[in-house]
Motif scaffolding. Structure first.
Motif, PDB file in Angstrom:
ATOM      1  N   ALA A  91       0.831  -1.210   0.000  1.00 32.09           N
ATOM      2  CA  ALA A  91       0.000   0.000   0.000  1.00 32.09           C
ATOM      3  C   ALA A  91       0.861   1.254   0.000  1.00 32.09           C
ATOM      4  CB  ALA A  91      -0.930  -0.010   1.219  1.00 32.09           C
ATOM      5  N   VAL A  92       1.883   1.278   0.822  1.00 30.34           N
ATOM      6  CA  VAL A  92       2.728   2.477   0.884  1.00 30.34           C
ATOM      7  C   VAL A  92       3.562   2.608  -0.393  1.00 30.34           C
ATOM      8  CG1 VAL A  92       4.781   1.527   2.022  1.00 30.34           C
ATOM      9  CG2 VAL A  92       4.099   3.891   2.455  1.00 30.34           C
ATOM     10  N   LYS A  93       3.922   1.479  -0.986  1.00 21.71           N
ATOM     11  CA  LYS A  93       4.632   1.525  -2.269  1.00 21.71           C
ATOM     12  C   LYS A  93       3.752   2.167  -3.339  1.00 21.71           C
ATOM     13  CE  LYS A  93       6.841  -1.454  -5.729  1.00 21.71           C
ATOM     14  NZ  LYS A  93       7.179  -2.867  -6.110  1.00 21.71           N
ATOM     15  N   ALA A  94       2.489   1.739  -3.393  1.00 27.46           N
ATOM     16  CA  ALA A  94       1.547   2.317  -4.361  1.00 27.46           C
ATOM     17  C   ALA A  94       1.334   3.797  -4.083  1.00 27.46           C
ATOM     18  CB  ALA A  94       0.223   1.560  -4.305  1.00 27.46           C
ATOM     19  N   LEU A  95       1.297   4.156  -2.824  1.00 29.57           N
ATOM     20  CA  LEU A  95       1.094   5.552  -2.437  1.00 29.57           C
ATOM     21  C   LEU A  95       2.257   6.422  -2.906  1.00 29.57           C
ATOM     22  CD1 LEU A  95      -0.943   7.320  -0.976  1.00 29.57           C
ATOM     23  CD2 LEU A  95       0.162   6.707   1.185  1.00 29.57           C
ATOM     24  N   ASN A  96       3.473   5.956  -2.679  1.00 24.78           N
ATOM     25  CA  ASN A  96       4.646   6.720  -3.113  1.00 24.78           C
ATOM     26  C   ASN A  96       4.721   6.842  -4.633  1.00 24.78           C
ATOM     27  OD1 ASN A  96       5.962   7.519  -0.652  1.00 24.78           O
ATOM     28  ND2 ASN A  96       6.561   5.385  -0.336  1.00 24.78           N
ATOM     29  N   GLU A  97       4.354   5.765  -5.324  1.00 22.91           N
ATOM     30  CA  GLU A  97       4.371   5.808  -6.788  1.00 22.91           C
ATOM     31  C   GLU A  97       3.332   6.799  -7.304  1.00 22.91           C
ATOM     32  OE1 GLU A  97       3.782   1.791  -8.011  1.00 22.91           O
ATOM     33  OE2 GLU A  97       5.875   1.206  -7.655  1.00 22.91           O
ATOM     34  N   GLN A  98       2.154   6.786  -6.695  1.00 26.30           N
ATOM     35  CA  GLN A  98       1.097   7.698  -7.127  1.00 26.30           C
ATOM     36  C   GLN A  98       1.493   9.155  -6.924  1.00 26.30           C
ATOM     37  OE1 GLN A  98      -3.373   7.398  -6.081  1.00 26.30           O
ATOM     38  NE2 GLN A  98      -2.535   8.781  -4.536  1.00 26.30           N
ATOM     39  N   LEU A  99       2.155   9.436  -5.807  1.00 31.79           N
ATOM     40  CA  LEU A  99       2.516  10.813  -5.476  1.00 31.79           C
ATOM     41  C   LEU A  99       3.873  11.226  -6.040  1.00 31.79           C
ATOM     42  CD1 LEU A  99       1.288  10.810  -1.768  1.00 31.79           C
ATOM     43  CD2 LEU A  99       0.150  11.860  -3.738  1.00 31.79           C
ATOM     44  N   GLY A 100       4.594  10.261  -6.591  1.00 33.65           N
ATOM     45  CA  GLY A 100       5.908  10.569  -7.161  1.00 33.65           C
ATOM     46  C   GLY A 100       6.973  10.846  -6.120  1.00 33.65           C
ATOM     47  N   TYR A 101       6.805  10.311  -4.907  1.00 34.21           N
ATOM     48  CA  TYR A 101       7.786  10.539  -3.851  1.00 34.21           C
ATOM     49  C   TYR A 101       8.950   9.562  -3.984  1.00 34.21           C
ATOM     50  CZ  TYR A 101       4.172  13.258  -1.365  1.00 34.21           C
ATOM     51  OH  TYR A 101       3.220  14.182  -1.005  1.00 34.21           O
ATOM     52  N   GLU A 102      10.155  10.099  -3.859  1.00 34.53           N
ATOM     53  CA  GLU A 102      11.358   9.277  -3.934  1.00 34.53           C
ATOM     54  C   GLU A 102      12.318   9.665  -2.822  1.00 34.53           C
ATOM     55  OE1 GLU A 102      13.003   9.793  -7.800  1.00 34.53           O
ATOM     56  OE2 GLU A 102      11.422   8.669  -8.824  1.00 34.53           O
ATOM     57  N   GLY A 103      13.244   8.741  -2.531  1.00 33.22           N
ATOM     58  CA  GLY A 103      14.282   9.035  -1.545  1.00 33.22           C
ATOM     59  C   GLY A 103      13.715   9.421  -0.189  1.00 33.22           C
ATOM     60  N   LYS A 104      14.238  10.509   0.367  1.00 31.50           N
ATOM     61  CA  LYS A 104      13.810  10.964   1.693  1.00 31.50           C
ATOM     62  C   LYS A 104      12.370  11.452   1.715  1.00 31.50           C
ATOM     63  CE  LYS A 104      18.427  12.316   3.280  1.00 31.50           C
ATOM     64  NZ  LYS A 104      19.275  13.440   3.785  1.00 31.50           N
ATOM     65  N   ASP A 105      11.816  11.732   0.545  1.00 32.28           N
ATOM     66  CA  ASP A 105      10.430  12.213   0.482  1.00 32.28           C
ATOM     67  C   ASP A 105       9.411  11.087   0.649  1.00 32.28           C
ATOM     68  OD1 ASP A 105      11.310  14.776   0.076  1.00 32.28           O
ATOM     69  OD2 ASP A 105      11.100  14.691  -2.112  1.00 32.28           O
ATOM     70  N   LYS A 106       9.852   9.846   0.554  1.00 32.36           N
ATOM     71  CA  LYS A 106       8.911   8.732   0.583  1.00 32.36           C
ATOM     72  C   LYS A 106       8.142   8.651   1.902  1.00 32.36           C
ATOM     73  CE  LYS A 106      10.886   5.359  -2.648  1.00 32.36           C
ATOM     74  NZ  LYS A 106      11.427   3.988  -2.760  1.00 32.36           N
ATOM     75  N   ILE A 107       6.885   8.287   1.787  1.00 33.70           N
ATOM     76  CA  ILE A 107       6.088   7.951   2.966  1.00 33.70           C
ATOM     77  C   ILE A 107       6.591   6.614   3.489  1.00 33.70           C
ATOM     78  CG2 ILE A 107       3.753   7.379   3.764  1.00 33.70           C
ATOM     79  CD1 ILE A 107       2.825   9.142   1.318  1.00 33.70           C
ATOM     80  N   LYS A 108       6.687   6.510   4.798  1.00 33.27           N
ATOM     81  CA  LYS A 108       7.241   5.294   5.398  1.00 33.27           C
ATOM     82  C   LYS A 108       6.192   4.612   6.284  1.00 33.27           C
ATOM     83  CE  LYS A 108      11.885   7.294   5.458  1.00 33.27           C
ATOM     84  NZ  LYS A 108      11.434   8.515   4.745  1.00 33.27           N
ATOM     85  N   VAL A 109       6.203   3.288   6.217  1.00 33.93           N
ATOM     86  CA  VAL A 109       5.360   2.466   7.083  1.00 33.93           C
ATOM     87  C   VAL A 109       6.238   1.402   7.716  1.00 33.93           C
ATOM     88  CG1 VAL A 109       3.521   0.746   7.159  1.00 33.93           C
ATOM     89  CG2 VAL A 109       3.203   2.821   5.837  1.00 33.93           C
ATOM     90  N   THR A 110       6.123   1.212   9.021  1.00 33.90           N
ATOM     91  CA  THR A 110       6.842   0.121   9.682  1.00 33.90           C
ATOM     92  C   THR A 110       5.842  -0.796  10.359  1.00 33.90           C
ATOM     93  OG1 THR A 110       7.118   1.311  11.775  1.00 33.90           O
ATOM     94  CG2 THR A 110       8.869   1.541  10.127  1.00 33.90           C
ATOM     95  N   TYR A 111       6.161  -2.088  10.331  1.00 30.89           N
ATOM     96  CA  TYR A 111       5.356  -3.077  11.048  1.00 30.89           C
ATOM     97  C   TYR A 111       6.187  -3.621  12.199  1.00 30.89           C
ATOM     98  CZ  TYR A 111       2.871  -7.258  12.380  1.00 30.89           C
ATOM     99  OH  TYR A 111       2.210  -8.203  13.113  1.00 30.89           O
ATOM    100  N   ASN A 112       5.617  -3.615  13.392  1.00 35.68           N
ATOM    101  CA  ASN A 112       6.247  -4.201  14.569  1.00 35.68           C
ATOM    102  C   ASN A 112       5.234  -5.068  15.303  1.00 35.68           C
ATOM    103  OD1 ASN A 112       9.000  -2.780  14.889  1.00 35.68           O
ATOM    104  ND2 ASN A 112       7.602  -1.060  14.589  1.00 35.68           N
ATOM    105  N   GLY A 113       5.746  -6.068  16.012  1.00 31.92           N
ATOM    106  CA  GLY A 113       4.876  -6.903  16.833  1.00 31.92           C
ATOM    107  C   GLY A 113       5.691  -7.641  17.859  1.00 31.92           C
ATOM    108  N   PRO A 114       5.068  -8.136  18.914  1.00 34.72           N
ATOM    109  CA  PRO A 114       5.781  -8.918  19.928  1.00 34.72           C
ATOM    110  C   PRO A 114       6.427 -10.157  19.315  1.00 34.72           C
ATOM    111  CG  PRO A 114       3.582  -8.326  20.694  1.00 34.72           C
ATOM    112  CD  PRO A 114       3.641  -7.981  19.238  1.00 34.72           C
ATOM    113  N   SER A 115       7.506 -10.605  19.921  1.00 35.22           N
ATOM    114  CA  SER A 115       8.168 -11.811  19.419  1.00 35.22           C
ATOM    115  C   SER A 115       7.331 -13.055  19.678  1.00 35.22           C
ATOM    116  CB  SER A 115       9.543 -11.967  20.079  1.00 35.22           C
ATOM    117  OG  SER A 115       9.428 -11.937  21.500  1.00 35.22           O
TER     118      SER A 115
END
Length: 390
Positions: A91-115
């Motif tokens: 989803a975030v990849k599609a979002l960055n492609e749609q908005l033309g964001y590259e490098g430091k401008d990219k929207i970032k998403v992280t997934y974390n969870g308990p071990s």
């Protein structure tokens, strides 16, 4: 009463499957649509299950450059949670492609969870750390429906919108809930089990926990459907896997009683009891059980192992979720059916809902990501294969 089970249609969009009076009525006329061949990627199939469909697309979302969205699940490393992470990444990849964001401008998403799945304390620690990063939005699958209220208050005070996925809470400020309709999925599991055991006999229920809304809703759906429509079926035991210590105590008492009956004074302690002994004791307590319903992938695997070890080849078993081991169990006949959720769709729609929250675009209160009923007989059909994950 209507039991709505979300199934794949020939257009591979989510549709509602109605069963008369809530009973299992899944004849060929209802499943024939699953035989349609469709040249479509597995990921598109999964996105087509999401309702409303607006949550399967990033169109119209214009997040600021460098925005950060935090996603916190119940665990890491399992097939189910990996699929959620994959959906979020796409989803975030599609979002960055749609908005033309590259490098430091990219929207970032992280997934974390308990071990370890079910570790409430670790999930709260992760939540605290993520709030310190001040994300544009935060999404979480609460392990305990009441444990995060202090953190949610803090997020609200700092204008960090919260989205819940997979399971929810009672917190009033949630922007959207993205998940399976778990109560209906539980009702479907009950109907399918009723069909397998000719609507009579004892059934055992194994639930992943007694804290999360997803577990509670599935349990409620199963029990309510059986009580309402199958008077000759009895749920003779309900076992929560997060109550393992209590189950070990119960098992220790039973084993001690056996020792005494055999002339031994050896007392078995809970600390010495293994999980395998617990499961074996449960089956021994219910010699007339004809079926088992397990409400998560991990629990389904435990039930399969339990029945195999006890030589219960005729036990009917229905589970939830997917993964390589469960797919193999379907194929070899040791597992009778699976309620396959749509974790990829959950991950993707969660990012969409989070981005919409950050932009004050408004959200649906509930985003239904769908599920499919999978058996050995239909698992090779194109639409179903697209829903399976490893």
């Amino acid at each position: 009463m209507k039991n709505r089970s979300i199934l794949l249609t020939c257009m591979l969009c989510a549709s509602l499957f109605l069963t008369a009076c809530g009973r299992d009525d899944t004849s060929d006329k209802n499943n024939v649509v699953l035989n349609e061949e469709k040249a479509e990627s597995k990921y598109q199939t999964r996105l087509n299950m999401v309702q409303p469909q607006a949550y399967s697309s990033v169109e119209g979302i214009k997040l600021e450059k460098g925005s950060y969205i935090s996603i916190i699940g119940k665990a890491e490393g399992s097939a189910y949670w990996d699929e959620i992470a994959k959906g979020a990444e796409d989803a975030v990849k599609a979002l960055n492609e749609q908005l033309g964001y590259e490098g430091k401008d990219k929207i970032k998403v992280t997934y974390n969870g308990p071990s370890h799945e079910g570790d409430v304390d670790e999930q709260i620690n992760i939540l605290d750390e993520e709030l310190d990063r001040y994300p544009a939005a935060l999404a979480i699958a609460p392990i305990d429906r009441t444990a995060c209220e202090v953190q949610f208050d803090l997020a609200t005070e700092n204008d960090i919108p919260i989205v819940e996925f997979d399971s929810g809470s009672d917190y009033q400020g949630i922007m959207a809930k993205v998940m399976t309709n778990n109560k209906e999925a539980g009702m479907t599991a009950a109907d399918k089990m009723a069909s397998l055991i000719d609507e009579q006999g004892e059934v055992l229920l194994f639930v992943q926990d007694n804290k999360s809304t997803s577990a509670q809703d599935r349990e409620s759906g199963i029990k309510g459907q059986i009580q309402a429509h199958y008077p000759q079926i009895q749920i003779s035991g309900t076992y929560y896997m997060d109550d393992l210590e209590e189950l070990k105590k119960m098992t220790a008492e039973k084993l001690t009683e056996k020792n005494k009956a055999n002339g031994s004074e050896e007392e078995v302690t809970a600390d010495s009891v293994t999980e395998e002994q617990v499961m074996a004791q449960i089956l021994e307590q219910h010699p007339n059980a004809k079926g088992c319903i397990a409400t998560s992938g991990e629990v389904t695997e435990k039930v399969l192992d339990m029945c195999e070890a006890a030589g219960k080849e005729d036990m009917k078993i229905i589970g939830f979720d997917g993964g390589e081991n469960l797919t193999e169990a379907l194929d070899d006949g040791s597992l009778d059916g699976l309620i396959i959720q749509n974790p990829y769709g959950i991950g993707y729609a969660t990012v969409v809902a989070s981005a919409r929250s950050a932009l004050d675009m408004g959200n649906e209160a509930f985003v239904d990501t769908g599920y499919a009923w999978v058996t050995k007989e239909n698992m090779e059909e194109t639409a179903i294969k697209n829903m399976l994950y490893e």
